[in-house]
Scaffold this active site. Structure first.
Site, PDB file in Angstrom:
ATOM      1  N   LYS A  66       0.845  -1.192   0.000  1.00 46.44           N
ATOM      2  CA  LYS A  66       0.000   0.000   0.000  1.00 46.44           C
ATOM      3  C   LYS A  66       0.884   1.246   0.000  1.00 46.44           C
ATOM      4  CE  LYS A  66      -3.916   1.758   2.806  1.00 46.44           C
ATOM      5  NZ  LYS A  66      -4.773   1.441   3.967  1.00 46.44           N
ATOM      6  N   SER A 141      -9.626   1.364   3.133  1.00 46.49           N
ATOM      7  CA  SER A 141      -8.818   2.153   2.238  1.00 46.49           C
ATOM      8  C   SER A 141      -7.753   1.359   1.487  1.00 46.49           C
ATOM      9  CB  SER A 141      -8.125   3.273   3.030  1.00 46.49           C
ATOM     10  OG  SER A 141      -7.243   2.712   3.996  1.00 46.49           O
ATOM     11  N   SER A 165      -9.637  -1.098   7.278  1.00 42.18           N
ATOM     12  CA  SER A 165      -9.130  -0.912   5.913  1.00 42.18           C
ATOM     13  C   SER A 165      -8.451  -2.113   5.268  1.00 42.18           C
ATOM     14  CB  SER A 165      -8.161   0.263   5.877  1.00 42.18           C
ATOM     15  OG  SER A 165      -8.881   1.450   5.804  1.00 42.18           O
TER      16      SER A 165
HETATM   17  N1  GLN Z   1     -12.850   3.461   6.780  1.00 49.20           N
HETATM   18  C1  GLN Z   1     -12.251   3.863   8.027  1.00 49.20           C
HETATM   19  C2  GLN Z   1     -11.901   5.325   7.959  1.00 49.20           C
HETATM   20  O1  GLN Z   1     -12.266   5.932   7.035  1.00 49.20           O
HETATM   21  C3  GLN Z   1     -11.069   3.029   8.316  1.00 49.20           C
HETATM   22  C4  GLN Z   1      -9.880   3.391   7.537  1.00 49.20           C
HETATM   23  C5  GLN Z   1      -8.683   2.569   7.853  1.00 49.20           C
HETATM   24  O2  GLN Z   1      -8.782   1.507   8.474  1.00 49.20           O
HETATM   25  N2  GLN Z   1      -7.535   3.078   7.478  1.00 49.20           N
HETATM   26  O3  GLN Z   1     -11.290   5.883   8.809  1.00 49.20           O
END
Ligand code: GLN
Length: 478
Positions: A66, A141, A165
């Site tokens: 990532k 994400s 994410s």
């Molecule tokens: N979707 C969650 C957020 O927007 C988690 C994101 C993540 O785990 N990096 O914060």
């Protein structure tokens, strides 16, 4: 091909070339990568191997990481305009461990800017698309990592999981996504979003592959003060142990009416499979589960507002051009307005608000109390049960654009994942079935949560399900 199969077949050059070829075929449709290191990856495989290199755990395995993980070549962008041209001087510990094990990084994957989002649409490079249906999001994400594995480009990709994410995109893409216990994997070189919640995780096709990869990247790191000294058990040793002696908790709150009916069906079928495997299913209460989103969207933005303060046009990344007469304050404002996208700006404003005097107790301190109570809820359940089963996400992958104008709808995607980060527990999503939606078959994951530092048990529970089903073996036609 799985990681296990790849380690047994072909030469490193064949494997890396095949991954690059596959990336070339599908990338125009899914846009999983922010950068592909074609020449460098191929050069890696032709270098004379050091002694014993051939026996390294991941020798010549193509992988992706990532793009919020630092790498000492290419760019480390976090999918943000503010870091679009940023070159990291060092490599993240987890990534270095994979390189030392022989893995070849073929590219960096797309994400929601600074890992804030659930759809990989909030990226300065544009969205990633779900390989099962390119009109839909891959989740986020870590959507680029999930899409790259699901589309068969690489057998392993790293993601990061602050509130879901890794698990939610794994669920939406029909693959295995593991977020270990907070502290299991060094965060050194992971660009911080919310430091008390962030954890690196793996995306793979199978549970065994996840165990293989985690065996390489877990462990104490003196460069991360929050990394744990807890001994690391052999994650592969207990994979084959049956689950018939185990008590698996199913929270009443996880059977919410708000779940998509197809997600609800897959979840009940998963419970039935575990019953067939001899596990005892125990109905439990997790009363604070419903408050997870509220607590998370205070704690995470609060930490983000502090972590992202370093991107100011002076220390790192993009710097705005000033007009004559503009001063330092204008430089900060312009740089940050130009550099951060709307979702990141929203979180910084939310975070600074909940930390500001007068609101700190009402919001931030209250959220911390809820966080403690969530942890206590899980401790109570684990006193009597070996693991918890929950959906990974309340719905299958949604359409691109469907939730971008409604942040709250987007945040509700995380209802089953954020509590786990707040409690610091290990959890994973496994392919558990398919939802029939508008004539398409979309993957659905189920989440397994285990007590802190018991990843071995969690992986064993997952492996026994994988053995009994063939959901993980299905591939998208792309
Ligand atoms: N979707 C969650 C957020 O927007 C988690 C994101 C993540 O785990 N990096 O914060």
């Amino acid at each position: 091909m799985t990681l296990r199969a790849a380690t047994l077949s072909g030469s490193a050059t064949d494997r890396v070339s095949a991954a690059l070829k596959r990336a070339g075929e599908v990338e125009p449709k899914i846009h999983a990568f922010t950068q592909v290191f074609e020449e460098r990856a191929l050069a890696c495989t032709s270098q004379p191997q050091s002694e014993g290199a051939g026996s390294r755990a991941l020798a010549g395995i193509p992988i992706a990481i990532k793009d919020n993980l630092c790498l000492s070549w290419g760019k480390t962008t976090c999918a943000s305009n503010i870091l679009r041209n940023y070159e990291s001087p060092y490599t993240a510990t987890a990534v270095q461990k994979l390189i030392d094990a022989g893995a070849v990084i073929i590219g960096k994957t797309n994400l929601d800017e600074f890992a804030m989002g659930s759809s990989t649409e909030h990226s300065c490079f544009g969205p990633t698309f779900n390989p099962w249906d390119i009109s839909r999001v891959p989740g986020g994400s870590s959507g680029g990592s999930a899409a790259a594995v699901a589309a068969g480009i690489v057998p392993l990709a790293l993601g990061s999981d602050t509130g879901g994410s890794v698990r939610q995109p794994a669920s939406h893409c029909g693959i295995v996504g593991v977020k270990p216990t907070y502290g299991r994997i060094s965060r050194y070189g992971l660009v911080a979003y919310a430091s008390s919640l962030d954890q690196i995780g793996t995306l793979t096709r199978t549970v065994e592959d996840a165990a293989l990869a985690l065996s390489v990247i877990c462990g104490h790191d003196p460069l991360d003060t929050t990394s744990s000294q807890e001994p690391m058990p052999d994650l592969l040793a207990s994979l084959d142990t049956p689950v018939d002696s185990l008590r698996l908790a199913v929270p009443r709150q996880a059977r919410s009416d708000a779940n998509h009916p197809e997600v609800a069906r897959v979840f009940e079928e998963t419970i039935a499979t575990y019953k067939k495997l001899g596990a005892t299913i125990v109905d439990v209460e997790l009363p604070l589960l419903d408050h997870g989103i509220a607590a998370y969207y205070i704690v995470a933005p609060a930490e983000a507002s502090s972590n992202l303060a370093r991107f100011d046009g002076i220390r790192y990344g993009h710097r705005a051009k000033l007009a004559p007469g503009e001063d330092l304050f204008d430089l900060y404002c312009k740089t940050r307005s130009e550099g951060f996208g709307p979702e990141v700006q929203r979180r910084i404003m939310l975070g600074t608000h909940v930390l500001s005097s007068g609101y700190y107790d009402a919001y931030y301190n209250t959220a911390l109390k809820v966080r403690r109570k969530i942890k206590q809820d899980f401790d109570r359940v684990f006193a009597d049960c070996h693991a918890v089963l929950m959906p990974a996400s309340p719905s299958p992958a949604f359409k691109v654009g469907e939730k971008t104008s409604d942040p709250l709808a987007m945040y509700l995607e995380d209802v089953y994942t954020v509590t786990i980060n707040l409690a610091g527990l290990p959890a994973m999503s496994i392919p558990a079935g398919f939802a029939s939606v508008e004539g398409k078959q979309l993957p659905v994951g189920v989440q397994i949560v285990s007590p802190a530092f018991d990843e071995a048990r969690m992986l064993r529970i997952a492996q026994q399900f994988e053995r009994a089903t063939d959901w993980h073996a299905r591939k998208p036609l792309i």
